[in-house]
Motif scaffolding. Structure first.
Motif, PDB file in Angstrom:
ATOM      1  N   ALA A 539       0.889  -0.954   0.263  1.00  0.00           N
ATOM      2  CA  ALA A 539      -0.266   0.243   0.056  1.00  0.00           C
ATOM      3  C   ALA A 539       1.033   0.936  -0.794  1.00  0.00           C
ATOM      4  CB  ALA A 539      -0.611  -0.352   1.300  1.00  0.00           C
ATOM      5  N   GLY A 540       2.324   1.139   0.120  1.00  0.00           N
ATOM      6  CA  GLY A 540       2.749   2.235   0.351  1.00  0.00           C
ATOM      7  C   GLY A 540       3.936   2.182   1.561  1.00  0.00           C
ATOM      8  N   GLY A 541       4.392   2.898   2.395  1.00  0.00           N
ATOM      9  CA  GLY A 541       5.268   2.427   3.444  1.00  0.00           C
ATOM     10  C   GLY A 541       5.570   4.550   3.930  1.00  0.00           C
ATOM     11  N   ILE A 542       5.797   3.947   5.114  1.00  0.00           N
ATOM     12  CA  ILE A 542       5.886   5.471   6.168  1.00  0.00           C
ATOM     13  C   ILE A 542       6.986   5.114   7.097  1.00  0.00           C
ATOM     14  CG2 ILE A 542       5.030   6.612   7.797  1.00  0.00           C
ATOM     15  CD1 ILE A 542       1.940   5.311   8.124  1.00  0.00           C
ATOM     16  N   GLY A 543       8.387   5.873   6.626  1.00  0.00           N
ATOM     17  CA  GLY A 543       9.301   6.323   6.806  1.00  0.00           C
ATOM     18  C   GLY A 543      10.064   6.444   8.254  1.00  0.00           C
ATOM     19  N   TRP A 544      11.225   5.412   8.842  1.00  0.00           N
ATOM     20  CA  TRP A 544      11.071   5.959  10.369  1.00  0.00           C
ATOM     21  C   TRP A 544      12.708   6.852   9.850  1.00  0.00           C
ATOM     22  CZ3 TRP A 544       8.796   5.772  14.270  1.00  0.00           C
ATOM     23  CH2 TRP A 544       9.723   6.781  15.643  1.00  0.00           C
ATOM     24  N   CYS A 545      12.877   8.301   9.726  1.00  0.00           N
ATOM     25  CA  CYS A 545      11.329   9.074  10.748  1.00  0.00           C
ATOM     26  C   CYS A 545      11.658  10.875  10.228  1.00  0.00           C
ATOM     27  CB  CYS A 545      11.163   9.102  12.320  1.00  0.00           C
ATOM     28  SG  CYS A 545      13.087   9.935  13.280  1.00  0.00           S
ATOM     29  N   ALA A 546       9.945  11.189  10.531  1.00  0.00           N
ATOM     30  CA  ALA A 546      10.395  12.523  10.300  1.00  0.00           C
ATOM     31  C   ALA A 546      11.357  13.589  10.764  1.00  0.00           C
ATOM     32  CB  ALA A 546       9.433  13.329   9.900  1.00  0.00           C
ATOM     33  N   PHE A 547      11.253  13.682  12.320  1.00  0.00           N
ATOM     34  CA  PHE A 547      12.655  14.204  12.579  1.00  0.00           C
ATOM     35  C   PHE A 547      13.197  14.083  13.836  1.00  0.00           C
ATOM     36  CE2 PHE A 547       7.841  16.496  12.832  1.00  0.00           C
ATOM     37  CZ  PHE A 547       8.201  16.988  11.659  1.00  0.00           C
ATOM     38  N   ASP A 548      13.863  14.281  13.905  1.00  0.00           N
ATOM     39  CA  ASP A 548      15.860  13.578  15.005  1.00  0.00           C
ATOM     40  C   ASP A 548      14.341  13.498  16.360  1.00  0.00           C
ATOM     41  OD1 ASP A 548      17.180  12.599  13.672  1.00  0.00           O
ATOM     42  OD2 ASP A 548      19.329  14.251  13.779  1.00  0.00           O
ATOM     43  N   TYR A 549      14.957  13.121  17.902  1.00  0.00           N
ATOM     44  CA  TYR A 549      13.833  12.567  18.831  1.00  0.00           C
ATOM     45  C   TYR A 549      14.461  12.314  19.729  1.00  0.00           C
ATOM     46  CZ  TYR A 549      13.124   7.590  17.925  1.00  0.00           C
ATOM     47  OH  TYR A 549      13.271   6.429  17.892  1.00  0.00           O
ATOM     48  N   ASN A 550      14.571  12.877  20.735  1.00  0.00           N
ATOM     49  CA  ASN A 550      15.385  12.156  22.186  1.00  0.00           C
ATOM     50  C   ASN A 550      15.062  11.470  22.663  1.00  0.00           C
ATOM     51  OD1 ASN A 550      14.611  15.945  23.247  1.00  0.00           O
ATOM     52  ND2 ASN A 550      16.851  15.534  23.082  1.00  0.00           N
ATOM     53  N   THR A 551      15.636  10.818  23.402  1.00  0.00           N
ATOM     54  CA  THR A 551      15.455   9.207  23.499  1.00  0.00           C
ATOM     55  C   THR A 551      16.131   8.846  25.195  1.00  0.00           C
ATOM     56  OG1 THR A 551      15.920   6.953  22.968  1.00  0.00           O
ATOM     57  CG2 THR A 551      17.530   8.448  22.434  1.00  0.00           C
ATOM     58  N   HIS A 552      16.460   7.755  26.038  1.00  0.00           N
ATOM     59  CA  HIS A 552      16.867   7.179  26.610  1.00  0.00           C
ATOM     60  C   HIS A 552      18.415   6.671  26.465  1.00  0.00           C
ATOM     61  CE1 HIS A 552      12.663   6.206  27.974  1.00  0.00           C
ATOM     62  NE2 HIS A 552      13.589   6.918  29.052  1.00  0.00           N
TER      63      HIS A 552
END
Length: 798
Positions: A539-552
């Motif tokens: 059906a298509g694809g949703i890539g990881w990801c749009a914006f860098d983000y904070n994590t542990h």
């Protein structure tokens, strides 16, 4: 005909003709305002203050704050998440308006992270466990109409194991604070609790079915009761239909969308559902990703001839479904191309207001030209979803969680999250799929049978999915949604199949990385979409990801950042963003985005390959040798898209190596590079990259020039160091000194060191109108100045 006469008419069919052309909009008197914002005037202390729930408690030592609020401001990276994991105290004094006497009063929280124990005038109302879903408490019996009231929230922002998504470990930070809006809701004894508008037969005979949920006290109301449902296009009433209400009849009950379920709080009586249908709708324009037409449904509850309560909802007429031929909207197959979104921001965590939330949807739809977003891994701000409706950005929305499934009580909270997510958001035309599994969790058929069944019982119009990361997972939902970080991708193993994560954590890329990594990052996204385009079963694809983000600490790159985005944490593009941007039709935007910096030695062995993402038909490369004449341009190549490597992409990237650019033709020709994009033989776009290797200019821009003086409204300030042609200088890292004059505060650092030649801070308006002057001083390139206006905002009524 007078309203009272209308309401005495019985029988829906008779009433339709009688009410043709009538509208029952409530007059704009204060007593008809059902939801009163109460975001200003809060008092805050970053600790669990004993006795703070008492009315007489002296909170002079507290700080005055405005919601949305983060419990602690943090650097954009290199901080400890334990810094925000504590219990804090919020207090808000208020007096209900005089017209609230005799009515029911609720306090509505849109989101507070993570567990909220709420008190009114010293009495505990209950605890709500969950940070991403809305909750309410009824204040009616405890509120004082003849004196001040004090609402107190003890907010536990620790990662409690009894609350999704916690229990083990998660790859994102949740931060703390009452980070979404709060309101006082004042309604009649019998009131509209919720509205669900479902569009039907949109491709043949458009119709609208509206479920109206009425909540009543234990004793049924006396007198004549009726509902009026209207469909509006702007101010014009397209269709309307009344519906008699019989309080004593046995009606299908429905668990309230805002009441805390099984968590020790007060609950309201189950609302009764009344369904009103509008048929034979004429000249209805469909909602589509390219033409997101919105209408408004207005439901008025009338008691004894007087409008007593009213709610409005926006709707779009569209038919959306995943099929074996792919995803279809309004009968046409659309290949989905999107990115996953975390709703966190630098410095403020999740506590950003409507304007900033809406901007993310604009970036995804207009700057990156995505047609779908996944709200990973939790329900997100209603402001973001509202903007998705407005710009035609499709949404996969999912419940909170990350790999871990807790015990039975934990699962009960997760099931409740499904209910709250759907009943809050079921009117958004942009939402096309409910995510009812915990992201990447193991199979648990009993648990997921519950979540899937609940989703279908609440909303019969949308399919369900659930994000897994192994192909043998049991499919209980409608669509097999899977994270696949391999290449080539797995072949679809179910008729309805959507890829929901790829690339991301397998190839983290920073804005400061060299050309080789930037190029490979871009190509990996392009290769995946090329494969997705090769087979209708995807059906298509949703890539990881749009914006860098904070994590542990045990994720990311060692500085509490996952550099998985195609943009950085400030929403500023990396090279891979250019691929997504280039996949639109040139009539929407002509795109030419080099995925390299023009430098002779940024790679392992000199300069090897120029990768350009563009939707042009041809690219022409020219060079102007250093120290040559101003007009000394020499064409060195003209190339077409690389359809050999990307045969299934309509707009394949362009690739040319050093030999193909004939860089040896002029001896040592290093200098400025010009790239021209051609369509139908004409130059439609040009970009020039400097060969001098010098930071020439400094830019300061703002997303908005006008803010509201509500104490929360914010906008982003973007800082860039560029060459003389406006191209970002990737290795510029100068400290920028920022000063603000006027009614605003800085969200961010000063000085702020550029990262990859760019960066951003935000400014937040105070509650005073006026003029903001922002100055950003570069140590060598001078000072830039911006002026913004802050307009007066209506005062809060409570």
């Amino acid at each position: 005909m007078e309203r009272r006469q209308f309401l005495k008419a019985t029988g829906a069919a008779a009433a339709v003709s009688i009410t043709e052309g009538l509208s029952f909009a409530l007059p704009p008197a204060p007593e008809h305002v059902r939801s009163l914002p109460m975001n200003r005037g809060w008092r805050y202390k970053a600790e669990d203050v004993a006795g703070a729930e008492r009315v007489a408690f002296n909170d002079a030592g507290f700080t005055e704050i405005v919601i949305p609020h983060t419990n602690v401001s943090l650097p954009w990276h290199n901080f400890d998440d334990k810094s925000y994991e504590f219990v804090s105290t919020y207090r808000r004094s208020f007096r209900p308006p005089t017209w609230a006497k005799g009515k029911r009063i609720f306090v509505d929280f849109e989101g507070a992270m993570t567990a909220s124990t709420v008190f009114l005038n010293g009495e505990k109302l209950g605890e709500y466990r969950g940070g991403f879903t809305p909750f309410s408490f009824e204040l009616t019996k405890l509120v004082r109409h003849d004196g001040p009231n004090v609402l107190t929230v003890k907010l536990d922002s620790t990662e409690r194991k009894d609350i999704p998504p916690f229990g083990y470990e998660i790859d994102y930070l949740t931060f703390g604070g009452i980070y979404r809006e709060v309101a006082l809701r004042i309604v009649p004894q019998l009131f509209l609790d919720n509205v669900h508008a479902r569009t039907l037969n949109v491709l043949t005979q458009p119709a609208l079915e509206v479920d109206c949920f009425l909540s009543a006290p234990a004793k049924p109301a006396d007198g004549k009761l009726a509902l009026l449902v209207e469909l509006l296009d702007g101010d014009r009433v397209i269709a309307s239909r009344p519906h008699d209400v019989e309080p004593s009849r046995s009606s299908e009950s429905f668990t309230p969308w805002m009441a805390s379920i099984g968590q020790g709080s007060q609950t309201i009586n189950d609302p009764a559902k009344y369904t009103v249908r509008l048929d034979d709708l004429k000249d209805i324009a469909l909602w589509d990703i390219h033409f997101p037409k919105l209408y408004e449904v207005r439901v008025t509850f009338v008691h004894e001839g007087t409008p007593a309560d009213q709610q409005t909802r926006r709707v779009g007429f569209r038919e959306a479904a995943f099929t074996p031929q792919g995803f279809q909207i309004n009968g046409k197959v659309v290949k989905l191309r999107g990115l996953d979104r975390h709703q966190t921001f630098p410095f403020a965590g999740q506590a950003m207001p409507a304007r900033v939330q809406r901007k993310d949807a604009d970036i995804l739809r207009h700057e990156l030209h995505c047609n779908i977003v996944r709200t990973s891994h939790y329900p997100q701000s209603r402001h973001f979803l509202d903007r998705c409706d407005e710009v035609g950005l499709l949404v996969l929305e999912e419940i909170p969680g990350w790999q871990h499934i807790g015990d039975e009580a934990w699962q009960d909270v997760a099931v409740d999250n499904v209910r709250r997510m759907i009943t809050r958001d079921w009117n958004h035309p942009s939402i096309v799929l409910w995510g009812v599994r915990i992201n990447e969790s193991r199979d648990n058929d009993a648990f997921y049978t519950r979540t899937n069944a609940l989703a279908h019982s609440l909303d019969t119009t949308r399919q369900t999915g659930g994000i897994r990361n192994f192909a043998a997972s049991h499919l209980i939902e409608d669509v097999f949604t899977i994270n696949d970080f391999g290449f080539p991708l797995r072949e679809p193993n179910h008729p309805l199949y959507l890829n929901t994560e790829f690339v991301g954590h397998t190839f983290p890329t920073k804005t400061t990385d060299d050309d080789e990594r930037q190029r490979e990052h871009t190509l990996r996204h392009a290769r995946i979409h090329n494969q997705l385009a090769s087979d209708a079963r995807y059906a298509g694809g949703i890539g990881w990801c749009a914006f860098d983000y904070n994590t542990h600490a045990n994720f990311g790159s060692g500085d509490r950042i996952c550099y998985h985005g195609v943009t950085d944490i400030f929403r500023l593009p990396k090279a891979a963003a250019g691929f997504y941007k280039s996949q639109c039709d040139p009539t929407e935007e002509v795109v030419l985005e080099p995925a390299f910096q023009w430098a002779n030695g940024d790679e392992s062995v000199g300069f090897t390959t120029a990768l350009v993402c563009s939707n042009c038909e041809k690219l022409r490369f020219s060079i102007r040798p250093m120290f040559g004449p101003e007009d000394g341009w020499h064409q060195i190549a003209e190339i077409e898209p690389d359809h050999e490597s990307f045969p299934h992409l309509k707009y394949a990237p362009f690739q040319i190596d050093k030999r193909g650019m004939r860089l040896d033709q002029f001896g040592f020709p290093w200098g400025d590079l010009r790239i021209e994009g051609l369509i139908a033989g004409k130059v439609v776009i040009t970009k020039t990259l400097s060969g001098a290797g010098v930071d020439r200019d400094f830019h300061l821009t703002a997303d908005d020039t006008t803010l509201n003086a509500d104490g929360a409204d914010s906008t982003r300030l973007v800082l860039r160091a560029t060459d003389e042609f406006g191209t970002v200088r990737r290795y510029a890292n100068d400290p920028i000194l920022i000063s603000i004059e006027g009614p605003a505060t800085l969200i961010g650092d000063t000085p702020f060191a550029l990262i990859g030649g760019q960066g951003a801070v935000w400014i937040r308006a105070t509650q005073q109108p006026g003029t903001i002057t922002v100055r950003a001083k570069h140590p060598r390139l001078g000072t830039k100045t911006l002026t913004l206006r802050v307009e007066a905002s209506p005062r809060e009524l409570v």
